[in-house]
Design a protein around this motif. Structure first.
Motif, mmCIF file in Angstrom:
data_model
loop_
_atom_site.group_PDB
_atom_site.id
_atom_site.type_symbol
_atom_site.label_atom_id
_atom_site.label_comp_id
_atom_site.label_asym_id
_atom_site.label_seq_id
_atom_site.Cartn_x
_atom_site.Cartn_y
_atom_site.Cartn_z
ATOM 1 N N ASN A 184 0.854 -1.184 0.000
ATOM 2 C CA ASN A 184 0.000 0.000 0.000
ATOM 3 C C ASN A 184 0.893 1.238 0.000
ATOM 4 N N ARG A 185 1.277 1.677 -1.188
ATOM 5 C CA ARG A 185 2.184 2.797 -1.313
ATOM 6 C C ARG A 185 1.500 4.140 -1.073
ATOM 7 N N ASP A 186 0.174 4.120 -0.881
ATOM 8 C CA ASP A 186 -0.539 5.348 -0.513
ATOM 9 C C ASP A 186 -0.573 5.543 1.001
ATOM 10 N N LEU A 187 -0.293 4.487 1.748
ATOM 11 C CA LEU A 187 -0.483 4.508 3.194
ATOM 12 C C LEU A 187 0.579 5.354 3.886
ATOM 13 N N ASN A 188 0.155 6.356 4.607
ATOM 14 C CA ASN A 188 1.075 7.200 5.360
ATOM 15 C C ASN A 188 1.090 6.707 6.806
ATOM 16 N N VAL A 189 1.861 5.657 7.028
ATOM 17 C CA VAL A 189 1.904 5.024 8.345
ATOM 18 C C VAL A 189 2.330 6.009 9.420
ATOM 19 N N GLY A 190 3.381 6.762 9.134
ATOM 20 C CA GLY A 190 3.886 7.695 10.138
ATOM 21 C C GLY A 190 2.867 8.745 10.541
ATOM 22 N N ALA A 191 2.160 9.289 9.558
ATOM 23 C CA ALA A 191 1.157 10.313 9.869
ATOM 24 C C ALA A 191 0.031 9.740 10.717
ATOM 25 N N ILE A 192 -0.308 8.464 10.469
ATOM 26 C CA ILE A 192 -1.354 7.825 11.261
ATOM 27 C C ILE A 192 -0.889 7.651 12.709
ATOM 28 N N ILE A 193 0.315 7.137 12.890
ATOM 29 C CA ILE A 193 0.838 6.939 14.245
ATOM 30 C C ILE A 193 0.971 8.276 14.972
ATOM 31 N N ALA A 194 1.341 9.306 14.222
ATOM 32 C CA ALA A 194 1.547 10.618 14.837
ATOM 33 C C ALA A 194 0.269 11.202 15.420
ATOM 34 N N LEU A 195 -0.880 10.639 15.063
ATOM 35 C CA LEU A 195 -2.145 11.102 15.631
ATOM 36 C C LEU A 195 -2.350 10.641 17.070
ATOM 37 N N SER A 196 -1.558 9.679 17.500
ATOM 38 C CA SER A 196 -1.714 9.152 18.856
ATOM 39 C C SER A 196 -1.457 10.241 19.892
ATOM 40 N N PRO A 197 -2.321 10.358 20.883
ATOM 41 C CA PRO A 197 -2.103 11.355 21.936
ATOM 42 C C PRO A 197 -1.028 10.938 22.931
ATOM 43 N N ALA A 198 -0.474 9.749 22.743
ATOM 44 C CA ALA A 198 0.479 9.230 23.721
ATOM 45 C C ALA A 198 1.933 9.395 23.308
ATOM 46 N N ILE A 199 2.206 10.048 22.172
ATOM 47 C CA ILE A 199 3.588 10.192 21.757
ATOM 48 C C ILE A 199 4.072 11.621 21.966
ATOM 49 N N THR A 200 5.376 11.772 22.052
ATOM 50 C CA THR A 200 5.976 13.079 22.310
ATOM 51 C C THR A 200 6.055 13.901 21.026
ATOM 52 N N PRO A 201 6.214 15.212 21.130
ATOM 53 C CA PRO A 201 6.395 16.040 19.930
ATOM 54 C C PRO A 201 7.594 15.598 19.096
ATOM 55 N N ALA A 202 8.684 15.173 19.738
ATOM 56 C CA ALA A 202 9.865 14.731 18.993
ATOM 57 C C ALA A 202 9.552 13.482 18.183
ATOM 58 N N GLN A 203 8.835 12.546 18.788
ATOM 59 C CA GLN A 203 8.456 11.329 18.071
ATOM 60 C C GLN A 203 7.487 11.659 16.941
ATOM 61 N N LYS A 204 6.565 12.565 17.219
ATOM 62 C CA LYS A 204 5.603 12.977 16.191
ATOM 63 C C LYS A 204 6.334 13.518 14.964
ATOM 64 N N ALA A 205 7.383 14.296 15.197
ATOM 65 C CA ALA A 205 8.143 14.877 14.087
ATOM 66 C C ALA A 205 8.792 13.792 13.240
ATOM 67 N N VAL A 206 9.314 12.762 13.888
ATOM 68 C CA VAL A 206 9.932 11.659 13.151
ATOM 69 C C VAL A 206 8.894 10.934 12.311
ATOM 70 N N TYR A 207 7.769 10.578 12.917
ATOM 71 C CA TYR A 207 6.729 9.850 12.189
ATOM 72 C C TYR A 207 6.207 10.662 11.006
ATOM 73 N N ASN A 208 6.025 11.946 11.195
ATOM 74 C CA ASN A 208 5.511 12.781 10.111
ATOM 75 C C ASN A 208 6.529 12.990 8.999
ATOM 76 N N SER A 209 7.793 12.679 9.265
ATOM 77 C CA SER A 209 8.834 12.875 8.257
ATOM 78 C C SER A 209 8.904 11.732 7.258
ATOM 79 N N TRP A 210 8.264 10.596 7.547
ATOM 80 C CA TRP A 210 8.411 9.419 6.686
ATOM 81 C C TRP A 210 7.716 9.581 5.343
ATOM 82 N N GLY A 211 6.494 10.048 5.341
ATOM 83 C CA GLY A 211 5.747 10.219 4.103
ATOM 84 C C GLY A 211 5.029 8.946 3.671
ATOM 85 N N PRO A 212 4.162 9.056 2.656
ATOM 86 C CA PRO A 212 3.369 7.907 2.192
ATOM 87 C C PRO A 212 4.252 6.768 1.687
ATOM 88 N N GLY A 213 3.802 5.553 1.977
ATOM 89 C CA GLY A 213 4.462 4.375 1.438
ATOM 90 C C GLY A 213 5.764 3.996 2.083
#
Length: 415
Positions: A184-213
Motif C-alpha cells: 500500500n504505497r498510498d499509506l502514510n503510516v507515520g502520519a497515522i501513528i503521529a495522531l496518537s495522543p500518547a507520543i511526544t512532539p519529537a516522536q511525532k516529528a519523526v513519524y511525520n517525516s516518513w511520508g506515504p508508502g
C-alpha cells in the motif's frame, strides 16, 4: 511486555507484513561483485519448513493475514489510544486521504448504494466506526459497542493487511476488491501513528517525516530513522530470505513484525539484535505456518498488456544476461539463495539502514512484479526503473548505451 513511546521501545507500526518484509528492490547488476556469506546460525523462528498448501491451511493463513491482530489491541488501544482518535477525528474522507483502504466486498449492497447516491456522510467519523463494525477497513479491526443506539469504538487493532494489501479501486478511489500482497504505497503510516495522543512532539516529528508508502521497522528498537519503502508481499515462494538485509526467512520476519512492530502477544528472540520477548499465551507462533503458506501462495502479478515493449524486452534480456545475472541468478533472480550478501558500497546504496541490522549488508532482491511497485531501492531513492538502470550503469561501470539501457528497462517491466 512493557512498552513505552521512547527509546528503545518508541511507538512503531507493522511493517507489515506478516508479510512484512522490508525487502525493496535493489537491482545489483555486477559482473563479479565481492560478496560475503550469511551467518550459518539462525535465531528463533527463522527455520525453513515445507508449506502445507491444502485449502484448509490456505484459508486459515488468509484469515490470519487479513484479520488477525495477534492481540495487539492491548497496545493500540490501551497505550496508543488510537481508538479515541478514530472515534473523534477520522472520517472516511480523512482515512482515505492517508491511504487507508476499504474492502467493497464487506459493504452491504444497500450501504454501497447509499454511498454512491451521496446519502452517506463521508466526512463524519461515525461513518468510519460503521465501516469498522462491518469489518470493511483493510488492516484494521475494531470492537464496537452500542449504547443508547450509538456505536462506540472501544478497541482497535491492526493486521498484516494494513501495509501489505491494497484494493483495485473498482468502487471508487481507495474502495474496491482486496489485492493481498500488493504494497500500500498510498499509506502514510507515520502520519497515522503521529495522531496518537500518547507520543511526544519529537516522536511525532519523526513519524511525520516518513511520508506515504514508507516505514521504519527498527525505529522503536534503536531510536534511529531511515524509513524504507513498503515492500510487496507476493512472489515470496522459493526465496530463502524475505528481508532486504536477509536476517531470516518469512516466518522470522513475520514474528519480528507481529511482536515488535504490531505489538502482538507472542514470542520473538534474536540475540544478534539483543531482542528477547516472551509472552504467555503465545498468539503469534502457532499461526506462522499457515500465514507463511498463504503468503507463499500469492503469485506476483503479471504485467498488464501494453505496459512494456515486447521487442525491446527481448533485447533487454540479452543485456540483463550479460551484465546482471551474476547477482540476479536463477529463476528467483537472487544470489541470496546461496547465502550471498553485498556491502552497501558494492551497489552504491546508502549504508545507514544496513548498519542498523544484524548482517550490516544487503541481499540481492528477487525481481518480481517490478512494473507494479515503484519507487525502487530500500529507501525509494529511484523513482522508476530508468533511474535504477542508470544508477547501476554508473556504479558498476557497465558502459551501456542509451539504447541498451532503454531495452533493459523494458525487460525489467516484463518480469
Amino acid at each position: 511486555m512493557s512498552v513505552s513511546f521512547g527509546r528503545p521501545e518508541a511507538l512503531s507500526l507493522v511493517h507489515p507484513s506478516g508479510t512484512v518484509l522490508i525487502l525493496v528492490l535493489g537491482i545489483a547488476c555486477a559482473p563479479q561483485p565481492p560478496a560475503r556469506e550469511m551467518p550459518s546460525s539462525t535465531p528463533t523462528g527463522a527455520g525453513a519448513a515445507a508449506d502445507d498448501f491444502s485449502p484448509q491451511t490456505l484459508a486459515a493463513g488468509r484469515e490470519v493475514f487479513r484479520f488477525d491482530t495477534f492481540g495487539d489491541e492491548q497496545f493500540w488501544t490501551d497505550t496508543a489510544r488510537m481508538h479515541e482518535v478514530v472515534q473523534k477525528s477520522v472520517s472516511p474522507a480523512t482515512a482515505l486521504s492517508v491511504g487507508l483502504k476499504v474492502d467493497a466486498d464487506a459493504i452491504p449492497a444497500d450501504v454501497a448504494t447509499a454511498i454512491k447516491a451521496g446519502k452517506v456522510d463521508l466526512n463524519d467519523p461515525a461513518t468510519t466506526v460503521t465501516l469498522l463494525k462491518l469489518n470493511a477497513v483493510v488492516g484494521l479491526r475494531g470492537v464496537i459497542t452500542t449504547v443508547n443506539g450509538k456505536d462506540n469504538l472501544t478497541r482497535l487493532g491492526i493486521t498484516c493487511a494494513l501495509c501489505h494489501s491494497t484494493v483495485d479501486n473498482s468502487f471508487s478511489k481507495g474502495i474496491g476488491h482486496r489485492k493481498d500482497g500488493w504494497p500500500n504505497r498510498d499509506l502514510n503510516v507515520g502520519a497515522i501513528i503521529a495522531l496518537s495522543p500518547a507520543i511526544t512532539p519529537a516522536q511525532k516529528a519523526v513519524y511525520n517525516s516518513w511520508g506515504p508508502g514508507k516505514y521504519d521497522p527498527r525505529f522503536n528498537i534503536d531510536g534511529k530513522s531511515t524509513p524504507l519503502v513498503l515492500p510487496p508481499a507476493y512472489g515470496l515462494a522459493r526465496v530463502r530470505n524475505e528481508t532486504y538485509t536477509a536476517e531470516g526467512p518469512i516466518s522470522y520476519w513475520n514474528a519480528y513484525v507481529a511482536v515488535t512492530q504490531m505489538h502482538g502477544h507472542g514470542n520473538f528472540s534474536d540475540p544478534r539484535l539483543a531482542i528477547d520477548i516472551r509472552q504467555t499465551p503465545d498468539m503469534v507462533g502457532p499461526k506462522l505456518a499457515s500465514l507463511r503458506a498463504y503468503q507463499h501462495s500469492i503469485e506476483a502479478p503479471a504485467p498488464p498488456a501494453g505496459t512494456f515493449d515486447s521487442d525491446a524486452s527481448v533485447r533487454g534480456r540479452v543485456v540483463f544476461n550479460q551484465n546482471c545475472i551474476t547477482c540476479h541468478v536463477g529463476a528467483n533472480n537472487t544470489d541470496n539463495n546461496s547465502g550471498v550478501l553485498h556491502t552497501p558500497s558494492e551497489t552504491g546504496q546508502d549504508a545507514a539502514y544496513a548498519l542498523r541490522t544484524a548482517n550490516k549488508a544487503y541481499r540481492t532482491t528477487p525481481l518480481r512484479g517490478l512494473w507494479q511497485h515503484a519507487p525502487y531501492f530500500h529507501d525509494g531513492s529511484a523513482a522508476n526503473l530508468d533511474e535504477v538502470v542508470a544508477h547501476y550503469n554508473n556504479i558498476r561501470r557497465l558502459n551501456l548505451s542509451d539504447a541498451q539501457q532503454r531495452d533493459l528497462v523494458q525487460y525489467l517491466k516484463s518480469l
